[in-house]
Design a protein around this motif. Structure first.
Motif, PDB file in Angstrom:
ATOM      1  N   VAL A 179       0.832  -1.202   0.000  1.00 41.46           N
ATOM      2  CA  VAL A 179       0.000   0.000   0.000  1.00 41.46           C
ATOM      3  C   VAL A 179       0.867   1.254   0.000  1.00 41.46           C
ATOM      4  O   VAL A 179       0.565   2.242  -0.702  1.00 41.46           O
ATOM      5  N   GLU A 180       1.948   1.242   0.760  1.00 45.72           N
ATOM      6  CA  GLU A 180       2.863   2.387   0.739  1.00 45.72           C
ATOM      7  C   GLU A 180       3.398   2.638  -0.670  1.00 45.72           C
ATOM      8  O   GLU A 180       3.455   3.784  -1.131  1.00 45.72           O
ATOM      9  N   ARG A 181       3.775   1.578  -1.379  1.00 43.76           N
ATOM     10  CA  ARG A 181       4.318   1.751  -2.731  1.00 43.76           C
ATOM     11  C   ARG A 181       3.247   2.256  -3.695  1.00 43.76           C
ATOM     12  O   ARG A 181       3.527   3.072  -4.586  1.00 43.76           O
ATOM     13  N   ILE A 182       2.021   1.784  -3.542  1.00 44.76           N
ATOM     14  CA  ILE A 182       0.928   2.267  -4.393  1.00 44.76           C
ATOM     15  C   ILE A 182       0.721   3.763  -4.160  1.00 44.76           C
ATOM     16  O   ILE A 182       0.678   4.559  -5.111  1.00 44.76           O
ATOM     17  N   LEU A 183       0.607   4.153  -2.908  1.00 45.22           N
ATOM     18  CA  LEU A 183       0.331   5.561  -2.601  1.00 45.22           C
ATOM     19  C   LEU A 183       1.501   6.462  -2.970  1.00 45.22           C
ATOM     20  O   LEU A 183       1.309   7.562  -3.495  1.00 45.22           O
ATOM     21  N   SER A 184       2.735   6.014  -2.711  1.00 48.75           N
ATOM     22  CA  SER A 184       3.889   6.874  -2.979  1.00 48.75           C
ATOM     23  C   SER A 184       4.253   6.903  -4.460  1.00 48.75           C
ATOM     24  O   SER A 184       5.145   7.662  -4.858  1.00 48.75           O
ATOM     25  N   SER A 185       3.552   6.114  -5.283  1.00 47.56           N
ATOM     26  CA  SER A 185       3.696   6.260  -6.733  1.00 47.56           C
ATOM     27  C   SER A 185       2.932   7.478  -7.237  1.00 47.56           C
ATOM     28  O   SER A 185       3.112   7.904  -8.377  1.00 47.56           O
ATOM     29  N   HIS A 186       2.084   8.030  -6.383  1.00 51.48           N
ATOM     30  CA  HIS A 186       1.342   9.248  -6.714  1.00 51.48           C
ATOM     31  C   HIS A 186       2.290  10.434  -6.619  1.00 51.48           C
ATOM     32  O   HIS A 186       3.074  10.540  -5.671  1.00 51.48           O
ATOM     33  N   PRO A 187       2.250  11.354  -7.581  1.00 50.71           N
ATOM     34  CA  PRO A 187       3.204  12.471  -7.570  1.00 50.71           C
ATOM     35  C   PRO A 187       3.067  13.409  -6.377  1.00 50.71           C
ATOM     36  O   PRO A 187       3.990  14.175  -6.092  1.00 50.71           O
ATOM     37  N   GLU A 188       1.960  13.335  -5.653  1.00 54.20           N
ATOM     38  CA  GLU A 188       1.768  14.230  -4.505  1.00 54.20           C
ATOM     39  C   GLU A 188       2.176  13.593  -3.180  1.00 54.20           C
ATOM     40  O   GLU A 188       2.025  14.223  -2.121  1.00 54.20           O
ATOM     41  N   VAL A 189       2.699  12.354  -3.228  1.00 54.58           N
ATOM     42  CA  VAL A 189       2.924  11.600  -1.979  1.00 54.58           C
ATOM     43  C   VAL A 189       4.374  11.167  -1.847  1.00 54.58           C
ATOM     44  O   VAL A 189       4.965  10.621  -2.784  1.00 54.58           O
ATOM     45  N   HIS A 190       4.931  11.415  -0.677  1.00 54.17           N
ATOM     46  CA  HIS A 190       6.294  10.991  -0.339  1.00 54.17           C
ATOM     47  C   HIS A 190       6.228   9.793   0.610  1.00 54.17           C
ATOM     48  O   HIS A 190       5.423   9.782   1.553  1.00 54.17           O
ATOM     49  N   ALA A 191       7.064   8.783   0.379  1.00 55.69           N
ATOM     50  CA  ALA A 191       7.167   7.640   1.281  1.00 55.69           C
ATOM     51  C   ALA A 191       8.201   7.951   2.355  1.00 55.69           C
ATOM     52  O   ALA A 191       9.402   8.000   2.089  1.00 55.69           O
TER      53      ALA A 191
END
Length: 493
Positions: A260-272
């Motif tokens: 889930v972290e990788r899915i969300l941080s693939s979004h340009p507005e999200v940093h992991a």
């Protein structure tokens, strides 16, 4: 030697650091480094102390200075790599470890750390080369054996079983060595389809550590009881810190949190941001408790008197400078499910996601993982039935959070996520108030480092290989299944 001279301060600071007396260590090492700002070792170990105290921003500043002072000392470079890793500065960590391995090619610790940094960045082939070099230098480097076994699927034509069996006699009575050796064998036998042998080695390796640490479920039971007592009723809106930045991804380890972290941080507005301990550290410090671990019944009781806004503010500040460059960030510490009530009060606009997975797969995956024997969070994982008992506590606590925090936590079923990728991804983005972005369907292209046990798997497209792994161990899990069923957990879904 004059204790007020830089060398005396340095020696006193190093002793305090070894004893985990962090305020004392920080004072001594700060004085030593300030008195001699060009002394590489003083700067390196002051950065170490700052990282140990979870002062990541300060630690990074000092580490960057130290890096320029210690370009030729492999031991200092290795220490810097560890500090950078603790601060989630993984590209800098990789540079330090690479340089250390180059300067000391005959040092197995340097070669091993370089290998792990390569794994985090996705260079699996070079990591395998480094691990083999490490083991050529130190055949008894058991962590390297366990890591090497997990890099890829082993086959009958290419595996390490004979080597591992021949080395087992050298393990002796050292419990951590035994765990890593047997976990490596377990992984390789599982790959070859010999699940009975795989399970036997897993039990043997984990048993040694359980005996050494003396874990009891009672401590975790007391924490869950205290949390439920601290949040007895549905929580009213609170005047916490107004930030919309954090997205907390939590759940039992090995249940899909990294995915889930990788899915969300693939979004340009999200940093992991990685697996941050920052929230627990902030809560413990503001509570004023003097607890040997970050979360205890005493911390929970004392925390009722703190300012929610201050807690949120301290947490957000502690994530800098890594966060703040993008509108949102993911904090993916799985055990933040213990802090969900506090997170909801301190950060009323934060998004919270909890992963759920089939109970038997959840327990098996935690039991299979060689967690650190020093971790205060994973003591349950060295015994299969303790893992089951911990799952019951987790399930009970999540049911409580759903009752007292209605609508705050999105529960995501791992099996549903894997089988309905786009629909589940849209649900995740909607919950986080993020616009749709196609890149989230192609998380395997995400080039950001991944430092979790899933760092190899998350670089492959969505797959179902880990689903229903428990069915391969159905006989061995019979007693676990009975324990869960008697506690009201549905294992038939």
């Amino acid at each position: 030697m004059d204790a007020d001279q830089p060398e005396g301060r340095y020696i006193a600071g190093m002793a305090a650091l070894a004893l985990r007396r962090l305020p004392e260590a920080l004072d001594h090492l700060h004085r030593a480094a300030s008195a001699m700002p060009r002394h590489a070792a003083y700067a390196v170990h002051f950065a170490r102390a700052l990282a140990a105290a979870h002062r990541s921003g300060d630690a990074l500043q000092v580490a960057n200075v130290a890096f320029g002072l210690a370009p030729d000392d492999p031991q200092l470079l290795h220490s810097l790599g560890t500090t950078y890793t603790q601060c989630h500065a993984h590209e800098r960590a990789a540079a330090a470890f690479r340089l250390a391995a180059t300067r000391a090619p005959d040092n197995p610790a340097c070669r091993y750390s370089h290998a792990t940094s390569l794994i985090f960045s996705g260079d699996i082939a070079q990591a395998e080369t480094e691990l083999e070099a490490c083991l050529a230098l130190a055949p008894g480097h058991w962590r390297a054996h366990a890591t090497l076994s997990r890099l890829r699927h082993q086959t009958r034509a290419h595996n390490h079983i004979d080597t591992l069996l021949s080395l087992l006699a050298d393990v002796g009575d050292e419990p951590v060595a035994s765990m890593h050796a047997h976990v490596a064998l377990s992984k390789e036998y599982e790959d070859l389809g010999d699940f009975a042998k795989a399970f036997d080695h897993l039990v043997t390796g984990k048993r040694a550590v359980k005996a050494a640490i003396g874990y009891s479920i009672d401590r975790d039971q007391a924490i869950v009881d205290a949390l439920i007592d601290a949040f007895p009723e549905p929580q009213p809106p609170s005047a916490g810190h107004p930030s919309h930045e954090p997205i907390f991804v939590m759940g039992l380890p090995r249940t899909g949190t990294t995915l889930v972290e990788r899915i969300l941080s693939s979004h340009p507005e999200v940093h992991a941001a990685g697996e941050l301990e920052n929230f627990g550290v902030a809560l413990e410090r503001l509570s004023g408790a003097n607890s040997p671990v970050m979360l205890s019944p005493d911390v929970i009781r004392r925390a009722g008197g703190i300012s929610w806004e201050t807690l949120g503010e301290v947490y957000i500040a502690s994530t800098r400078p890594a966060t703040g460059m993008k509108p949102r960030f993911v904090d993916k510490l799985p055990h933040n499910f213990l802090y969900a009530g506090f997170i909801a009060r301190a950060l009323p606009n934060a998004r919270i996601i909890c992963l759920r997975r089939h109970p038997l797969d959840s327990c098996l995956s935690n039991f299979r993982e060689p967690f650190s024997e020093t971790s205060p969070l994973h003591g349950y994982s060295f015994d299969l039935l303790d893992t089951g008992r911990y799952y019951v506590l987790f399930d009970r606590l999540m049911a409580h959070w759903k009752r007292v925090l209605p609508g705050r936590i999105l529960e995501v079923d791992y099996e549903t996520l894997v089988t309905t990728q786009e629909a589940s991804t849209r649900q995740l983005l909607d919950h986080c108030d993020l616009p749709w972005n196609e890149a989230c369907l192609h998380f395997e292209r995400n080039q950001a480092p991944s430092t979790t046990a899933s760092s190899v798997q998350v670089r492959a497209p969505m797959h179902r290989d880990a689903m229903r792994r428990w069915t391969k161990y159905e006989e061995q899990l019979r007693e676990l299944r009975r324990l869960l069923t008697e506690a009201g957990i549905d294992c038939d879904r």
